[in-house]
Write a protein that holds these residues in place. Structure first.
Motif, PDB file in Angstrom:
ATOM      1  N   ASP A   1      -6.467   3.196  -8.647  1.00 20.10           N
ATOM      2  CA  ASP A   1      -5.196   3.416  -8.934  1.00 20.10           C
ATOM      3  C   ASP A   1      -4.612   4.407  -8.040  1.00 20.10           C
ATOM      4  O   ASP A   1      -4.722   5.683  -8.354  1.00 20.10           O
ATOM      5  N   PRO A   2      -4.174   4.095  -6.668  1.00 21.62           N
ATOM      6  CA  PRO A   2      -3.931   5.202  -5.743  1.00 21.62           C
ATOM      7  C   PRO A   2      -2.856   6.162  -6.046  1.00 21.62           C
ATOM      8  O   PRO A   2      -2.925   7.125  -5.734  1.00 21.62           O
ATOM      9  N   ALA A   3      -1.811   5.479  -6.847  1.00 18.98           N
ATOM     10  CA  ALA A   3      -0.766   6.395  -7.400  1.00 18.98           C
ATOM     11  C   ALA A   3      -1.253   7.515  -8.295  1.00 18.98           C
ATOM     12  O   ALA A   3      -1.007   8.786  -8.173  1.00 18.98           O
ATOM     13  N   ALA A   4      -2.133   7.084  -9.231  1.00 18.34           N
ATOM     14  CA  ALA A   4      -2.810   8.037 -10.214  1.00 18.34           C
ATOM     15  C   ALA A   4      -3.685   9.265  -9.392  1.00 18.34           C
ATOM     16  O   ALA A   4      -3.960  10.437  -9.892  1.00 18.34           O
ATOM     17  N   GLU A   5      -4.313   8.787  -8.426  1.00 12.16           N
ATOM     18  CA  GLU A   5      -5.271   9.533  -7.472  1.00 12.16           C
ATOM     19  C   GLU A   5      -4.520  10.532  -6.806  1.00 12.16           C
ATOM     20  O   GLU A   5      -4.697  11.701  -6.620  1.00 12.16           O
ATOM     21  N   VAL A   6      -3.333  10.046  -6.383  1.00 11.23           N
ATOM     22  CA  VAL A   6      -2.462  11.068  -5.782  1.00 11.23           C
ATOM     23  C   VAL A   6      -1.988  12.166  -6.405  1.00 11.23           C
ATOM     24  O   VAL A   6      -1.965  13.387  -6.331  1.00 11.23           O
TER      25      VAL A   6
ATOM     26  N   ALA B   1       3.986   6.304  -3.319  1.00 10.88           N
ATOM     27  CA  ALA B   1       5.408   6.593  -3.011  1.00 10.88           C
ATOM     28  C   ALA B   1       5.550   8.004  -3.889  1.00 10.88           C
ATOM     29  O   ALA B   1       6.390   8.937  -3.169  1.00 10.88           O
ATOM     30  N   GLY B   2       4.605   8.361  -4.474  1.00 11.77           N
ATOM     31  CA  GLY B   2       4.601  10.010  -5.089  1.00 11.77           C
ATOM     32  C   GLY B   2       3.983  11.028  -4.254  1.00 11.77           C
ATOM     33  O   GLY B   2       4.045  11.975  -4.524  1.00 11.77           O
ATOM     34  N   ALA B   3       3.457  10.547  -2.868  1.00 18.60           N
ATOM     35  CA  ALA B   3       2.905  11.337  -1.886  1.00 18.60           C
ATOM     36  C   ALA B   3       3.797  12.317  -1.300  1.00 18.60           C
ATOM     37  O   ALA B   3       5.020  12.011  -1.247  1.00 18.60           O
ATOM     38  N   ASP B   4       3.406  13.353  -0.626  1.00 17.16           N
ATOM     39  CA  ASP B   4       4.240  14.295   0.044  1.00 17.16           C
ATOM     40  C   ASP B   4       4.506  13.905   1.572  1.00 17.16           C
ATOM     41  O   ASP B   4       5.535  14.126   1.950  1.00 17.16           O
ATOM     42  N   TYR B   5       3.429  13.455   1.897  1.00 18.05           N
ATOM     43  CA  TYR B   5       3.525  12.856   3.372  1.00 18.05           C
ATOM     44  C   TYR B   5       2.730  11.531   3.473  1.00 18.05           C
ATOM     45  O   TYR B   5       1.796  11.213   2.763  1.00 18.05           O
ATOM     46  N   VAL B   6       2.999  10.830   4.473  1.00 16.02           N
ATOM     47  CA  VAL B   6       2.145   9.589   4.919  1.00 16.02           C
ATOM     48  C   VAL B   6       1.386   9.982   6.071  1.00 16.02           C
ATOM     49  O   VAL B   6       2.191  10.441   7.198  1.00 16.02           O
ATOM     50  N   HIS B   7      -0.014  10.041   6.227  1.00 14.58           N
ATOM     51  CA  HIS B   7      -0.624  10.570   7.421  1.00 14.58           C
ATOM     52  C   HIS B   7      -0.898   9.530   8.007  1.00 14.58           C
ATOM     53  O   HIS B   7      -1.705   8.516   7.780  1.00 14.58           O
TER      54      HIS B   7
ATOM     55  N   GLU C   1       0.877  -1.069   0.079  1.00 11.49           N
ATOM     56  CA  GLU C   1       0.118  -0.049  -0.079  1.00 11.49           C
ATOM     57  C   GLU C   1       0.638   1.249  -0.105  1.00 11.49           C
ATOM     58  O   GLU C   1       0.606   2.214  -0.845  1.00 11.49           O
ATOM     59  N   LEU C   2       1.954   1.359   0.775  1.00 11.55           N
ATOM     60  CA  LEU C   2       3.041   2.448   0.863  1.00 11.55           C
ATOM     61  C   LEU C   2       3.494   2.591  -0.350  1.00 11.55           C
ATOM     62  O   LEU C   2       3.762   3.850  -0.980  1.00 11.55           O
TER      63      LEU C   2
END
Length: 223
Positions: free
Chosen positions: A204-209, A26-32, A21-22
């Motif tokens: 697609d979580p990466a695309a959503e980010v 990987a393209g996100a700015d933070y993990v909340h 999941e992480l």
């Protein structure tokens, strides 16, 4: 305003596949990272060992949101575990100034959180100290809730307070954020957006980010 940051909340992730999941974000700015103690909120989530596992599994900075009754006594647990930023609730912290400055002295960015019913004016005496202010746009405790519209006015009030004080902390919003409302929230003053269900429940979580980053930055340019 600078770039808009997206912080997917692992509260909505499949914890049986945490590393996978992480990797998707990987393209996100933070993990909340939502810490709930079953007392301050009616839910129980993650502790120090899970935070350590997150830090081993990703290079994305971790934004730890402590929804606990005793943050003054427990912030060091999460600092020791590697949190890059720690936010504590105004409603729960007895010694807020001391706790925030203690974290900063340890090299951890420190922030304060307000529940939906807590007015922005309570920050007047602490706004010069904080690295981030997190406004809850849902009542804390569970993921998947709907955005509370009154958050927009609170954001505008908070932005005006920061301008009066000549400070520019990060302004984060948590709860009900999606591609449908991110532009309005950014234009009101937010520059860090927590998105749980919108990211991890998408195909697609990466695309959503990437979409949220794009929409947020476009809105910031228009603001």
């Amino acid at each position: 305003m600078g770039s808009i940051k997206i912080a997917p909340s692992v509260l909505s992730a499949d914890m049986a596949n945490l590393k996978g999941e992480l990797d998707k974000i990987a393209g996100a700015d933070y993990v909340h990272f939502d810490v709930m103690d079953g007392h301050f909120t009616g839910n129980l989530t993650f502790g120090v060992d899970i935070l350590k596992a997150v830090k081993r599994s990703t290079d994305v900075p971790v934004d730890a949101h402590l929804m606990v009754s005793n943050p003054d006594e427990t912030v060091d647990w999460y600092a020791d575990a590697g949190a890059d930023m720690i936010t504590v609730h105004y409603e729960a912290s007895t010694h807020l100034h001391r706790t925030l400055t203690h974290l900063q002295q340890r090299g951890v960015k420190a922030g304060v959180v307000l529940n939906p019913a807590t007015p922005v004016c309570v920050l007047e005496s602490i706004i010069d100290v904080v690295d981030m202010v997190l406004l809850m746009s849902v009542n804390p405790g569970f993921g998947g809730q709907s955005f509370i519209p009154g958050t927009i006015a609170k954001l505008q009030e908070l932005k005006a307070m920061c301008e009066r004080h000549g400070v520019s902390p990060l302004i984060e919003v948590d709860g009900g954020i999606s591609s449908k409302n991110i532009a309005e929230v950014v234009k009101a003053g937010a520059n860090v957006l927590v998105a749980g269900s919108a990211v991890f429940k998408s195909e697609d979580p990466a695309a959503e980010v990437a979409l949220l980053q794009k929409l947020g930055n476009e809105a910031a340019q228009e603001a």
